[in-house]
Design an enzyme around this catalytic site. Structure first.
Site, PDB file in Angstrom:
ATOM      1  N   GLY A  30       0.807  -1.220   0.000  1.00 21.54           N
ATOM      2  CA  GLY A  30       0.000   0.000   0.000  1.00 21.54           C
ATOM      3  C   GLY A  30       0.838   1.266   0.000  1.00 21.54           C
ATOM      4  N   SER A  31       0.129   2.392  -0.026  1.00 18.99           N
ATOM      5  CA  SER A  31       0.790   3.679  -0.222  1.00 18.99           C
ATOM      6  C   SER A  31       1.395   4.244   1.061  1.00 18.99           C
ATOM      7  CB  SER A  31      -0.220   4.680  -0.800  1.00 18.99           C
ATOM      8  OG  SER A  31      -1.337   4.798   0.069  1.00 18.99           O
ATOM      9  N   THR A  32       1.050   3.676   2.230  1.00 21.92           N
ATOM     10  CA  THR A  32       1.663   4.138   3.482  1.00 21.92           C
ATOM     11  C   THR A  32       2.927   3.338   3.778  1.00 21.92           C
ATOM     12  OG1 THR A  32      -0.613   4.500   4.230  1.00 21.92           O
ATOM     13  CG2 THR A  32       1.131   4.810   5.861  1.00 21.92           C
ATOM     14  N   ALA A  87      -3.510  -0.234   6.741  1.00 24.85           N
ATOM     15  CA  ALA A  87      -4.883  -0.703   7.014  1.00 24.85           C
ATOM     16  C   ALA A  87      -5.851   0.280   6.356  1.00 24.85           C
ATOM     17  CB  ALA A  87      -5.136  -0.775   8.511  1.00 24.85           C
ATOM     18  N   ASP A  88      -7.044  -0.219   6.083  1.00 22.52           N
ATOM     19  CA  ASP A  88      -8.083   0.658   5.522  1.00 22.52           C
ATOM     20  C   ASP A  88      -8.923   1.269   6.629  1.00 22.52           C
ATOM     21  OD1 ASP A  88      -7.510   0.201   2.685  1.00 22.52           O
ATOM     22  OD2 ASP A  88      -7.927  -1.868   3.242  1.00 22.52           O
ATOM     23  N   GLU A 107      -1.291 -10.903   3.107  1.00 20.36           N
ATOM     24  CA  GLU A 107      -1.047 -10.026   4.266  1.00 20.36           C
ATOM     25  C   GLU A 107      -1.396 -10.737   5.576  1.00 20.36           C
ATOM     26  OE1 GLU A 107      -1.668  -5.622   2.224  1.00 20.36           O
ATOM     27  OE2 GLU A 107      -3.416  -6.643   3.031  1.00 20.36           O
TER      28      GLU A 107
HETATM   29  C1  5RP Z   1      -3.667  -3.783   0.744  1.00 20.80           C
HETATM   30  C2  5RP Z   1      -3.958  -3.239   2.092  1.00 20.80           C
HETATM   31  C3  5RP Z   1      -3.375  -1.916   2.429  1.00 20.80           C
HETATM   32  O1  5RP Z   1      -2.497  -2.064   3.488  1.00 20.80           O
HETATM   33  C4  5RP Z   1      -4.491  -0.984   2.791  1.00 20.80           C
HETATM   34  O2  5RP Z   1      -5.366  -0.912   1.670  1.00 20.80           O
HETATM   35  C5  5RP Z   1      -3.986   0.406   3.141  1.00 20.80           C
HETATM   36  O3  5RP Z   1      -3.353   0.969   2.037  1.00 20.80           O
HETATM   37  P1  5RP Z   1      -2.895   2.485   1.993  1.00 20.80           P
HETATM   38  O4  5RP Z   1      -1.766   2.611   2.955  1.00 20.80           O
HETATM   39  O5  5RP Z   1      -2.520   2.703   0.557  1.00 20.80           O
HETATM   40  O6  5RP Z   1      -4.100   3.325   2.390  1.00 20.80           O
HETATM   41  O7  5RP Z   1      -4.605  -3.839   2.912  1.00 20.80           O
HETATM   42  O8  5RP Z   1      -4.320  -4.995   0.528  1.00 20.80           O
END
Ligand code: 5RP
Length: 230
Positions: A30-32, A87-88, A107
């Site tokens: 993910g982007s974080t 995480a979302d 994950e």
């Molecule tokens: C990917 C995930 C990501 O960790 C989640 O979507 C968070 O991503 P982001 O940091 O880009 O918001 O679970 O499957």
């Protein structure tokens, strides 16, 4: 860089401090967590950090290789010291919804293989109650419509609110070759029960609920960093 991107960067870089020489580390998707991976790449190059890493997705595998991070097969490492992942959504019990990027199965496998899970997030991810973010469920292609019907039956959610994920006008295919169904639940009263009910269905690989797995959230907000632990 937008202020949200700055927050992701702050959380991602801070979380890399938990990684010490000699550790076996799971790298999330993910982007974080991207910023954690870039920071680990920097420390490997500039500080001779020696770690063994396992990626949670093909995208993370690519990013890690580009940043000089040595990757290993999960099966060759006999467990991991920690995983850092995004995480979302997360709630006060550190129950998570994950899988916005579609990598939820790998994950969760890697999180369960790790002694500790550190979540990196900006403050938009902290919620009172989980479920506003659609819950991803990875399902076998062969039976996806039947699995959707069964999910509708056990959750009471109409099939119109169980959406097959698309990408560029085609079905989204996970790294494991499966489909994702996104459940528009709005609120999840009992995440443990929902996770267990969904995972009983033969057509379901896993869902994006992570219950009793995360240990620490590194949360970046406009007032700075907060470390939340359970
Ligand atoms: C990917 C995930 C990501 O960790 C989640 O979507 C968070 O991503 P982001 O940091 O880009 O918001 O679970 O499957």
């Amino acid at each position: 860089m937008s202020s949200k991107e700055e927050l992701k960067k702050t959380a991602g870089i801070h979380a890399a401090k938990y990684v010490k020489n000699g550790m076996k580390v799971g790298l999330g998707t993910g982007s974080t967590v991207k910023y954690t991976i870039l920071e680990l790449g920097r420390r490997i190059k500039e500080e001779n950090l020696e770690i063994m890493c396992v990626p949670t997705s093909i995208a993370t595998e690519k990013l890690s290789i580009e940043n000089g991070i040595q990757l290993h097969e999960l099966s060759s490492l006999d467990g991991l010291d920690l995983v850092i992942d995004g995480a979302d959504e997360f709630d006060k019990d550190l129950t998570l919804i994950k899988g916005g990027g579609g990598a939820l199965v790998r994950e969760k496998i890697i999180a369960q293989a790790s002694k500790q899970m550190i979540v990196v997030a900006d403050d938009s991810k902290k919620v009172e109650s989980l479920g506003r973010f659609p819950l991803p469920v990875e399902v076998i292609q062969f039976s996806w419509k039947e699995t959707r019907r069964q999910i509708s039956q056990i959750t009471g959610l109409p099939e119109s609110k169980i959406e097959k994920r698309n990408q560029n006008n085609n079905s989204f295919i996970t790294d494991n070759g499966n489909f994702i169904l996104d459940l528009h639940l709005e609120t999840i009263e009992n995440p443990q029960k929902l996770e267990s009910d969904l995972n009983k269905l033969a057509g379901v690989l896993d869902c994006g609920l992570f219950c009793n797995i995360a240990n620490i959230v590194v949360l970046a907000g406009k007032n700075g960093l907060e470390i939340i632990s359970n």
